[in-house]
Design an enzyme around this catalytic site. Structure first.
Site, PDB file in Angstrom:
ATOM      1  N   ASP A 158       0.818  -1.212   0.000  1.00 29.83           N
ATOM      2  CA  ASP A 158       0.000   0.000   0.000  1.00 29.83           C
ATOM      3  C   ASP A 158       0.853   1.265   0.000  1.00 29.83           C
ATOM      4  OD1 ASP A 158      -2.220  -1.638   0.196  1.00 29.83           O
ATOM      5  OD2 ASP A 158      -2.349  -1.456   2.376  1.00 29.83           O
ATOM      6  N   LYS A 159       0.264   2.337  -0.480  1.00 28.52           N
ATOM      7  CA  LYS A 159       0.932   3.637  -0.520  1.00 28.52           C
ATOM      8  C   LYS A 159       1.505   4.013   0.844  1.00 28.52           C
ATOM      9  CE  LYS A 159      -0.077   8.576  -0.984  1.00 28.52           C
ATOM     10  NZ  LYS A 159      -1.122   9.597  -1.251  1.00 28.52           N
TER      11      LYS A 159
END
Length: 347
Positions: A158-159
Site C-alpha cells: 500500500d501507498k
C-alpha cells in the site's frame, strides 16, 4: 477447461498480479499436438511466442514436470503454467526519484519503499511512483532480454505502508518469483502497531477477504465464507504497551489490505489506519491529556502503522535462498518510543 486464477493470490497487500496462473486437464478425446500450439489455442490474449517463452522459462508443467515446446499433450495430462501479462499501454514517464535499493544483481533488486510512495502509476497518481523511479533507473542500465528497459513488478504494498519489495529485471525472473508467491513459499513479515492488547501472545486469523458491499474502495472480512478469498495471517505480540501493542504479522496469503482487515476483525485495528477505524481512540482513558497525547502521535505517524520488515525467497536463477530485513522507519520508531514513555510514567 482453462481456469485463470489471476488475482487468487495478489502477492502482497495489494490486489493485482503481473502474472496469470492457469491450470487445465486435457480432455479424454484430445488429439496429440505440440504443447505450445495447444496452450496458445486454449489461452485467450496470449501469443504463441509468449507461451513458448514460458516453456523456455520452465514454468509450464505437465503432471508436475517441466516440458519442452515439442512435447505432445496426451488425454488426462494436468497442465499448470504461468504467463507474464503484456504491459499496459500507458507509458511510464521515467523520473529521477531516489530509490533505497538494498540489494541488486543481474536478475532482480530489492527496494525499501518509503511510506507515502505509490508503487505504480494509476488514476490520480500518474507520476512520482516507485515504478516511475525504477523506469528512470533501468534506463541507465544495459537492457536485458525480455525486459525492454522496464522493471517487472511481482507484488505491491500500500501507498502508506513502508518496507520491502522485490522487483524482477527479466521476464524469467518475474515469472519464477510470481510462482513462489502463488504457492505461498515467499516469507513475508510485517511489523504493526495495533490498538489494544490481545489476550493471547500469538494467534492466526483465517477469514476470507473481499470488497466491501458498502464501499468498493475498501475491503471487508467475511467470516461466513460465502464471499471473498481465503486469507491467513499469523500474528505474534512483540511488545505490550497497555493501550496499543507492537505485533509481528506473517502473511500466508496476500490479499488486499489483509493485515489491516484481519487485525480490525480481531478487534485490534492498526494505529492511525483511517480506512479501517484506527484513526480514532479505540483504547484508553477519556482524560484530555491522553487525548492530546494520542493526537500528537497521529501527527508524528500520519498513516497506518504498518511496515514490511522482512522478505525471503528463492533466487529465480541461482536457486539460492535469499532473505532481507529492514529496520522500522523513523515515524514508527518515534511513536513506539512515545508510547513506552507514556506507559512508564503511568502509576
Amino acid at each position: 477447461m482453462v481456469t485463470d486464477l489471476q488475482g487468487e493470490d495478489d502477492y502482497s497487500e495489494e490486489d493485482d498480479s503481473e502474472v496469470s496462473h492457469f491450470e487445465l486437464r486435457v480432455d479424454k478425446g484430445q488429439e496429440m499436438v505440440r504443447i505450445d500450439r495447444f496452450l496458445t489455442d486454449k489461452t485467450a490474449n496470449f501469443s504463441r511466442s509468449k507461451v513458448q517463452q514460458a516453456i523456455e522459462n520452465d514454468v509450464v508443467r505437465v503432471n508436475g514436470l517441466a516440458v519442452k515446446s515439442n512435447y505432445k499433450v496426451k488425454p488426462g495430462d494436468l497442465i499448470t503454467y504461468w504467463l507474464a501479462k503484456t504491459p499496459r499501454p500507458t507509458d511510464v514517464v521515467p523520473e529521477p526519484i531516489p530509490l533505497d535499493i538494498i540489494y541488486e544483481d543481474d536478475h532482480l533488486l530489492v527496494v525499501n519503499k518509503p511510506a507515502g510512495m505509490v508503487v505504480h502509476p494509476a488514476h490520480g497518481n500518474w507520476t512520482g511512483t516507485l515504478v516511475n523511479g525504477l523506469a528512470y533507473y533501468f534506463n541507465q542500465l544495459p537492457e536485458l532480454p525480455g525486459n525492454s528497459g522496464r522493471p517487472g513488478l511481482v507484488h505491491r504494498i500500500d501507498k502508506d505502508t513502508s518496507g520491502l519489495l522485490v522487483v524482477a529485471k527479466s521476464e524469467k525472473a518475474m515469472t519464477h518469483l510470481a510462482e513462489q508467491f502463488f504457492v505461498h513459499s515467499i516469507e513475508r513479515t510485517y511489523l504493526a502497531l495495533a490498538w489494544g492488547e490481545p489476550v493471547e501472545d500469538q494467534g492466526t486469523v483465517d477469514v476470507p477477504i473481499g470488497r466491501s458491499a458498502k464501499d468498493r474502495k475498501v475491503m471487508d472480512a467475511f467470516p461466513e465464507g460465502t464471499y471473498g478469498k481465503r486469507a491467513v495471517t499469523h500474528w505474534q505480540v512483540l511488545k505490550r504497551l497497555r493501550y496499543v501493542s507492537l505485533l509481528s504479522c506473517r502473511l500466508e496469503t496476500g490479499r488486499t489490505h489483509q493485515i489491516r482487515i484481519h487485525m480490525k476483525y480481531a478487534g485490534h485495528p492498526l494505529f492511525n489506519d483511517a480506512a479501517y477505524g484506527g484513526d480514532k481512540i479505540r483504547k484508553g482513558t477519556q482524560f484530555s491529556k491522553y487525548k492530546t497525547f494520542v493526537q500528537n502521535c497521529f501527527k508524528i505517524l500520519p498513516r497506518q502503522a504498518l511496515h514490511a520488515k522482512s522478505l525471503g525467497f528463492v533466487h529465480p536463477i541461482s536457486g539460492k535462498k535469499m532473505y532481507f530485513e529492514t529496520p522500522l522507519p523513523q515515524d514508527m520508531e518515534d511513536v513506539i518510543h512515545k508510547w513506552e514513555e507514556y506507559v512508564n510514567q503511568m502509576p
